[in-house]
Design a protein around this motif. Structure first.
Motif, PDB file in Angstrom:
ATOM      1  N   ALA A  91       0.834  -1.197   0.000  1.00  0.00           N
ATOM      2  CA  ALA A  91       0.000   0.000   0.000  1.00  0.00           C
ATOM      3  C   ALA A  91       0.872   1.251   0.000  1.00  0.00           C
ATOM      4  CB  ALA A  91      -0.920   0.001   1.215  1.00  0.00           C
ATOM      5  N   THR A  92       0.549   2.193  -0.868  1.00  0.00           N
ATOM      6  CA  THR A  92       1.341   3.416  -0.962  1.00  0.00           C
ATOM      7  C   THR A  92       1.349   4.170   0.364  1.00  0.00           C
ATOM      8  OG1 THR A  92       0.635   3.545  -3.276  1.00  0.00           O
ATOM      9  CG2 THR A  92       1.723   5.478  -2.362  1.00  0.00           C
ATOM     10  N   GLU A  93       0.209   4.191   1.054  1.00  0.00           N
ATOM     11  CA  GLU A  93       0.143   4.896   2.338  1.00  0.00           C
ATOM     12  C   GLU A  93       1.085   4.276   3.378  1.00  0.00           C
ATOM     13  OE1 GLU A  93      -3.695   5.454   0.158  1.00  0.00           O
ATOM     14  OE2 GLU A  93      -2.416   3.735   0.643  1.00  0.00           O
ATOM     15  N   ASP A  94       1.162   2.960   3.401  1.00  0.00           N
ATOM     16  CA  ASP A  94       2.059   2.287   4.344  1.00  0.00           C
ATOM     17  C   ASP A  94       3.515   2.632   4.026  1.00  0.00           C
ATOM     18  OD1 ASP A  94      -0.409   1.249   4.951  1.00  0.00           O
ATOM     19  OD2 ASP A  94       0.161  -0.854   4.718  1.00  0.00           O
ATOM     20  N   LEU A  95       3.828   2.689   2.741  1.00  0.00           N
ATOM     21  CA  LEU A  95       5.171   3.070   2.312  1.00  0.00           C
ATOM     22  C   LEU A  95       5.476   4.507   2.716  1.00  0.00           C
ATOM     23  CD1 LEU A  95       7.810   2.714   0.689  1.00  0.00           C
ATOM     24  CD2 LEU A  95       6.492   3.327  -1.368  1.00  0.00           C
ATOM     25  N   VAL A  96       4.539   5.418   2.476  1.00  0.00           N
ATOM     26  CA  VAL A  96       4.745   6.828   2.800  1.00  0.00           C
ATOM     27  C   VAL A  96       4.968   7.005   4.304  1.00  0.00           C
ATOM     28  CG1 VAL A  96       3.580   9.073   2.917  1.00  0.00           C
ATOM     29  CG2 VAL A  96       3.559   7.766   0.789  1.00  0.00           C
ATOM     30  N   TRP A  97       4.197   6.303   5.119  1.00  0.00           N
ATOM     31  CA  TRP A  97       4.366   6.390   6.576  1.00  0.00           C
ATOM     32  C   TRP A  97       5.788   5.987   6.974  1.00  0.00           C
ATOM     33  CZ3 TRP A  97       1.026   7.985  10.476  1.00  0.00           C
ATOM     34  CH2 TRP A  97       1.425   7.690  11.784  1.00  0.00           C
ATOM     35  N   MET A  98       6.271   4.887   6.405  1.00  0.00           N
ATOM     36  CA  MET A  98       7.621   4.447   6.727  1.00  0.00           C
ATOM     37  C   MET A  98       8.656   5.462   6.260  1.00  0.00           C
ATOM     38  SD  MET A  98       9.717   0.952   5.724  1.00  0.00           S
ATOM     39  CE  MET A  98      10.090   1.476   4.032  1.00  0.00           C
ATOM     40  N   LEU A  99       8.512   5.969   5.042  1.00  0.00           N
ATOM     41  CA  LEU A  99       9.473   6.945   4.526  1.00  0.00           C
ATOM     42  C   LEU A  99       9.474   8.215   5.371  1.00  0.00           C
ATOM     43  CD1 LEU A  99       8.874   6.568   0.675  1.00  0.00           C
ATOM     44  CD2 LEU A  99      10.757   5.608   2.032  1.00  0.00           C
ATOM     45  N   ASP A 100       8.299   8.643   5.808  1.00  0.00           N
ATOM     46  CA  ASP A 100       8.234   9.819   6.679  1.00  0.00           C
ATOM     47  C   ASP A 100       9.012   9.573   7.971  1.00  0.00           C
ATOM     48  OD1 ASP A 100       6.734  11.335   4.941  1.00  0.00           O
ATOM     49  OD2 ASP A 100       4.809  10.946   5.925  1.00  0.00           O
ATOM     50  N   GLY A 101       8.856   8.392   8.533  1.00  0.00           N
ATOM     51  CA  GLY A 101       9.568   8.072   9.761  1.00  0.00           C
ATOM     52  C   GLY A 101      11.069   8.016   9.585  1.00  0.00           C
TER      53      GLY A 101
END
Length: 313
Positions: free
Chosen positions: A266-276
């Motif tokens: 999921a793109t959202e799951d990826l974005v959350w990790m990248l933000d972290g």
């Protein structure tokens, strides 16, 4: 009063890229694996909303024969009459053969992708070709596309495991990657089609591809989350210097080759990790979550993305 939404704490980690390109596949790889066939105007609106969220590479559709992928039978109508393109956004499409390329050229496409197999059995089942014969099919497509000024991406499926052959030797994946690179593909997307890969396996496949002459800068990764490994595998690839990651908004799409497959990362799951991790990506998470909620309503089921569920619940 509504409490502010959760935010990941950003902790910079050494050895990661400063920026990652998210290659959004929801409108193609996601929707083609959904049972519902959506109206063309909904697909166009989906792409418009994804662009509004900041995604800059949106795989729009596929020119595979409608008999095989009825969900995307409206590819020409979408590109020629419905889609309002956003400046600065790339809209690649998947083409299987020369007929698909003809349709893509008629639609004014500037970026295509071909879909190769890293295993003999899947090449026969999916392409009706042997592992070696698939290159004969792809060669005129790539040659004509390059002559026309198009960019060509090469997908490699079954890079980590095959439901009929089992684990796939990294050197076998690397040999296919090398031939696609020599053919002229500017980027190679290594696909964990049934989701069986693990981080150490990712390292081994990347090592083999680099040793075969495909540099890290040319490699992208495409992980499925069937066994919950998509994010850990992505992090392993980022630590090796990969800077393009395929993902699907809301986790759209399943995997038809493995039971209980949860589909694309999921793109959202990826974005959350990248933000972290403090890795730049250019995507507004709130807008993206709203887009995936909107699409889930049209599909009549909740999004499988954990981040979407957490933020929209």
């Amino acid at each position: 009063m509504k409490s502010p939404r959760a935010l990941p704490m950003t902790v910079l980690a050494a050895g990661l890229p400063e920026q990652v390109t998210i290659y959004e596949v929801g409108a193609r790889d996601g929707l083609q694996n959904e049972s519902a066939v959506l109206p063309t105007e909904v697909k166009a609106e989906f792409l418009h909303r994804l662009a509004g969220a900041g995604l800059r590479v949106l795989e729009a559709t596929s020119f595979v024969h409608p008999k095989w992928v009825p969900q995307l039978a409206d590819a020409s109508d979408l590109l020629l009459r419905r889609l309002v393109r956003t400046e600065g956004v790339d809209y690649p499409v998947l083409v299987p053969n020369e007929r698909g390329l003809d349709r893509a050229l008629d639609a004014g496409v500037q970026h295509i992708a071909i879909f190769a197999s890293a295993t003999e059995t899947f090449a026969k089942r999916n392409l009706n070709r042997t592992l070696d014969e698939q290159f004969t099919m792809f060669e005129p497509v790539v040659r004509r596309a390059l002559a026309g000024g198009l960019r060509v991406r090469g997908y490699l499926s079954m890079c980590f495991g095959d439901p009929w052959e089992g684990p796939v030797p990294p050197d076998q994946v690397a040999a296919v990657a090398r031939r696609l690179a020599e053919m002229g593909c500017h980027q190679l997307s290594l696909g964990d089609t049934i989701g069986t890969g693990t981080p150490g396996h990712v390292d081994a496949v990347l090592d083999a591809c680099v040793a075969a002459g495909a540099p890290i800068r040319q490699l992208a990764v495409h992980f499925h989350d069937t066994y919950g490994q998509a994010l850990s595998n992505t992090l392993a690839a980022l630590r090796r210097g990969v800077t393009t990651v395929d993902a699907s908004a809301g986790g759209l799409g399943g995997c038809p080759y493995a039971e209980s497959a949860t589909g694309n990362l999921a793109t959202e799951d990826l974005v959350w990790m990248l933000d972290g991790l403090g890795v730049a990506h250019g995507v507004d998470l709130d807008t993206l979550v709203a887009t995936s909620v909107w699409m889930a309503e049209r599909l009549g089921r909740p999004s499988p993305s954990r981040v979407v569920r957490a933020l929209a619940g």
